[in-house]
Design an enzyme around this catalytic site. Structure first.
Site, PDB file in Angstrom:
ATOM      1  CG  HIS A  79       0.371   6.386  -0.399  1.00  0.00           C
ATOM      2  ND1 HIS A  79      -0.502   6.995  -0.956  1.00  0.00           N
ATOM      3  CD2 HIS A  79       0.393   5.740   0.495  1.00  0.00           C
ATOM      4  CE1 HIS A  79      -1.589   6.687  -0.088  1.00  0.00           C
ATOM      5  NE2 HIS A  79      -1.291   6.154   0.924  1.00  0.00           N
ATOM      6  CG  HIS A  86      -1.414   1.352   1.280  1.00  0.00           C
ATOM      7  ND1 HIS A  86      -2.936   1.574   0.904  1.00  0.00           N
ATOM      8  CD2 HIS A  86      -1.407   2.287   2.280  1.00  0.00           C
ATOM      9  CE1 HIS A  86      -3.242   2.880   1.094  1.00  0.00           C
ATOM     10  NE2 HIS A  86      -2.211   3.299   1.793  1.00  0.00           N
ATOM     11  CD  GLU A  87       2.123   3.496   3.805  1.00  0.00           C
ATOM     12  OE1 GLU A  87       2.405   4.493   3.046  1.00  0.00           O
ATOM     13  OE2 GLU A  87       1.202   3.183   4.403  1.00  0.00           O
TER      14      GLU A  87
HETATM   15 ZN   LIG Z   1      -2.105   5.227   2.642  1.00  0.00          ZN
END
Ligand SMILES: [Zn+2]
Length: 238
Positions: free
Chosen positions: A111, A107-108
């Site tokens: 980003h 998930h990171e």
């Molecule tokens: Zn996030």
């Protein structure tokens, strides 16, 4: 008599229930993400990849080589810092081989991919963040002072500032959902996890996304309450 946040109250202020609803929603979302993370933190990944290794692979496969992965204290404190190109992975993620850890790390990376591709909502969030931080600091004092000196325009400016402050929370929602989508896509595309593992990862990421939805919802409820307080004052004057 002074109530929540120091707003003067006359008799029973039923609008306070909106704040309570927001607090309950946030508590449930926070409990849910912790429970879901703990459940999948016990499930070891088939690949044996740690969160850090998975993150490194995802970044490489997306052609990103200017992002540094480093450890950060705490649990579920993982984040990506676009200005420094740093991917912070928490103690429960960086060296863990669980599918929860791989999911959070991915998930990171989502980003970091958004940053590399100039994903507009992320750029906009970064642009408006400083303004929202200032608005957040001045809104409650303005409303409070406005109530004390009984100046409705001041209260209204405070409420506008509050609305500006929470706008960043709303903009965060598409950014968070998109990061998780990119994470799941990369993991699936490169066969980094099995289908069964992917469904566990989706559960963890959905639970995490819900905490952002809960935070935004409780802020909107607070805004609604502030508007009701002002309307109540105006009605009493008539
Ligand atoms: Zn996030």
């Amino acid at each position: 008599m002074y109530g929540y946040y120091g707003y003067p109250m006359y008799g029973y202020d039923w609008t306070y229930i909106l704040v309570l609803i927001g607090a309950v929603i946030s508590m449930l979302a926070s409990y849910n993400v912790k429970a879901t993370f703990e459940k999948f933190a016990k499930v070891q990944s088939f690949s044996g990849l740690t969160g850090a290794q998975a993150a490194q692979m995802i970044l490489e496969r997306n052609g990103i080589n200017n992002v540094r992965i480093q450890g950060i204290a705490g649990s579920l404190t993982d984040n990506y810092v676009p200005s420094k190109k740093i991917l912070n992975l928490s103690q429960s993620t960086i060296n863990s081989t669980s599918i929860a850890a791989i999911g959070v790390a991915a998930h990171e990376c989502g980003h970091a991919i958004q940053d590399a591709k100039g994903y507009q909502p992320l750029v906009l969030t970064r642009t408006i963040s400083p303004m929202c931080a200032i608005a957040s600091k001045i809104s409650i004092p303005l409303i409070f002072f406005g109530l004390i000196v009984s100046m409705t325009p001041l209260i209204k400016i405070g409420i506008i500032a509050f609305a500006v402050a929470i706008s960043v929370q709303l903009l965060t929602l598409p950014v968070e959902f998109d990061a998780s989508k990119r994470a799941v896509q990369t993991l699936a595309e490169y066969g980094m996890v099995t289908d069964q593992e992917l469904s566990g990862i989706k559960s963890v990421l959905s639970a995490a996304a819900l905490t952002y939805v809960a935070a935004a919802a409780s802020s909107i409820l607070q805004l609604l309450r502030l508007l009701m307080i002002v309307r109540g004052r105006e009605n009493r004057r008539r």
